[in-house]
Enzyme design. Structure first.
Site, short mmCIF file in Angstrom:
data_model
loop_
_atom_site.label_atom_id
_atom_site.label_comp_id
_atom_site.label_asym_id
_atom_site.label_seq_id
_atom_site.Cartn_x
_atom_site.Cartn_y
_atom_site.Cartn_z
N GLY A 10 0.78 -1.05 -0.03
CA GLY A 10 -0.01 -0.07 0.01
C GLY A 10 0.83 1.30 -0.07
CB SER A 34 -8.26 -5.39 -0.30
OG SER A 34 -7.55 -4.58 0.58
CG ASP A 58 -8.11 -11.76 4.78
OD1 ASP A 58 -8.16 -10.79 5.74
OD2 ASP A 58 -9.34 -11.92 4.59
CG LEU A 59 -2.24 -10.27 7.24
CD1 LEU A 59 -1.35 -8.97 7.29
CD2 LEU A 59 -1.33 -11.42 7.46
CB SER A 125 -4.77 8.19 12.84
OG SER A 125 -5.25 9.22 12.22
CB THR A 127 -8.20 10.20 13.51
OG1 THR A 127 -9.44 10.32 13.32
CG2 THR A 127 -7.86 8.90 13.72
CE1 TYR A 150 -8.20 4.27 9.51
CE2 TYR A 150 -8.71 6.76 10.13
CZ TYR A 150 -7.88 5.63 9.74
OH TYR A 150 -6.43 6.09 9.63
CE LYS A 154 -5.64 3.32 11.54
NZ LYS A 154 -4.46 2.33 11.12
CG LEU A 200 -6.53 18.56 -0.36
CD1 LEU A 200 -7.85 19.21 -1.06
CD2 LEU A 200 -6.07 19.55 0.80
NE ARG A 231 -7.72 17.79 8.47
CZ ARG A 231 -8.50 18.37 8.93
NH1 ARG A 231 -7.99 19.51 9.50
NH2 ARG A 231 -9.77 17.96 8.63
NE ARG A 295 -14.33 15.23 4.59
CZ ARG A 295 -12.75 14.98 4.17
NH1 ARG A 295 -12.80 14.53 2.68
NH2 ARG A 295 -11.87 15.06 4.69
#
Ligand code: UFG
Length: 337
Positions: A10, A34, A58-59, A125, A127, A150, A154, A200, A231, A295
């Site tokens: 990824g 994926s 697939d872990l 993250s 987040t 999501y 985390k 973005l 950000r 958003r």
């Protein structure tokens, strides 16, 4: 010394695999492809002169995860990038997100424990901080109630790690990324979002390339200097290097606690309009854009306090905003070719 990078084909995983190999590590990638493809392995080989070992797995499936550890008995550390990562999708499909992101994590730590693998770096993250009360945000700032499944995964993984590292031999570092953008200078690897991008920079580069008609800037009435969200954008290569430093810290037993958290950002915040300006300036391409409503779920502004990472890891982001936006564009151009 072999490191397992899960999700290693990824965006962040591929750049980290490159930096690990450049630093002399052997890497095995486990990925279910994926949201990536096997060509990334050729690209990594082109950049580093070495092809990483690869297992398509697939872990989140206990059997497939065990197979990785049964095949590679020399794994010393694990860097976990494998996860679903679309905030909006996670709100629509929470069970799928919990099953996948938590399932992968649990299978990994179980196999680590069973095989005596002690070192774990988790892709976390910013987040977890939610909307900050004060800026820049420090690692000691409180973790706030998650606003999406999501983000919740985390947080849960960080919490599970605190109990797991307390009662097993596993030592872990959670790297709390800010906003990774950019691509490798070779333009051989980069971000490859499925479908319409949520983030973005991919939206900016696809719009500049004519794939999308216009960028919508979400919100112009935020309490920020130009009214758009702020950000801390970090070059993915800087971020990749932070993983190498983190894994070495664990391997060399330099960690101060069994579980440590680090902010991985630049310490500087940029608004959406500043990103557009940087992109237009460095690439010479005029970007069609207009304002759109806010958003849902976007936080107003966040940037990292990077002191702890600098002092403890001896790591600091090197790249500038302009090199980030330009490298994103070069990657998009290479993709179009
Ligand atoms: N934005 C636009 N138009 C777009 C896409 C984004 O104006 O088409 C704006 C957003 O409103 C936001 C900024 O650009 O102000 C950055 O948005 P991203 O979607 O690129 O990034 P986020 O900060 O929303 O999300 C990122 C990661 C998430 C992570 C989150 C933590 O992608 O995985 O940071 O805050 F959860």
């Amino acid at each position: 010394m072999r490191i397992l990078t899960t999700g290693g084909t990824g965006f962040i995983g591929s750049h980290t695999t490159v930096e690990l190999q450049n630093a002399g590590f052997d890497v095995v990638i486990a990925d279910n492809l994926s949201n990536s493809n096997e060509q990334v392995l050729d690209r990594i080989e082109k950049i580093t002169g070495k092809r990483p070992a690869f297992i398509k797995a697939d872990l989140s499936c206990p059997k497939e995860c065990k197979q990785v550890f049964d095949t590679y008995k020399d794994i010393e550390g694990v860097i976990n990038f494998a996860a679903y990562k679309a905030v909006g999708e996670s709100v629509e499909k929470p069970i799928m997100y919990y099953q996948n992101n938590l399932g992968i994590f649990l299978n990994l730590v179980e196999n680590m424990k069973n095989n005596g693998v002690k070192y774990f770096v988790q892709s976390s993250s910013c987040t977890v901080y939610g909307e900050p009360d004060s800026l820049p945000i420090k690692e000691t700032s409180p973790v706030k109630k998650a606003t999406s499944p999501y983000g919740h995964t985390k947080q849960i993984v960080e919490e599970m790690l605190s109990f797991i590292t307390a009662s097993t031999d596993i030592k872990a570092i959670a790297l709390r990324y800010f906003n990774p953008i950019g691509a490798h200078e070779s333009a051989l690897i980069g971000e490859l979002p499925n479908g319409v991008p949520n983030n973005l920079l991919p939206f900016v580069t696809q719009t500049a390339a004519g794939i999308r008609k216009e960028l919508k800037v979400f919100g112009n009435d935020y309490p920020t200097p130009d009214g758009t969200c702020i950000r801390d954008y970090i070059h993915v290569v800087d971020l990749a290097k932070a993983h190498v430093v983190a894994v070495k810290r664990l391997l060399e037993n330099k960690n101060k606690e069994n579980l440590e958290f680090f902010n991985i950002g630049t310490g500087k915040g940029f608004s959406v309009l500043e990103i557009i300006n940087s992109f237009e300036k460095t690439t010479g391409v005029k970007l069609p854009w207009s304002f759109a409503p806010r958003r849902e779920g976007d936080i107003i502004q966040i940037w990292a306090d990077t002191k702890y990472a600098e002092e403890e890891l001896g790591w600091k982001a090197q790249e500038t905003l302009d090199t980030m936006t330009l490298s994103s564009w070069k990657w998009q151009q290479a993709l179009d070719k």
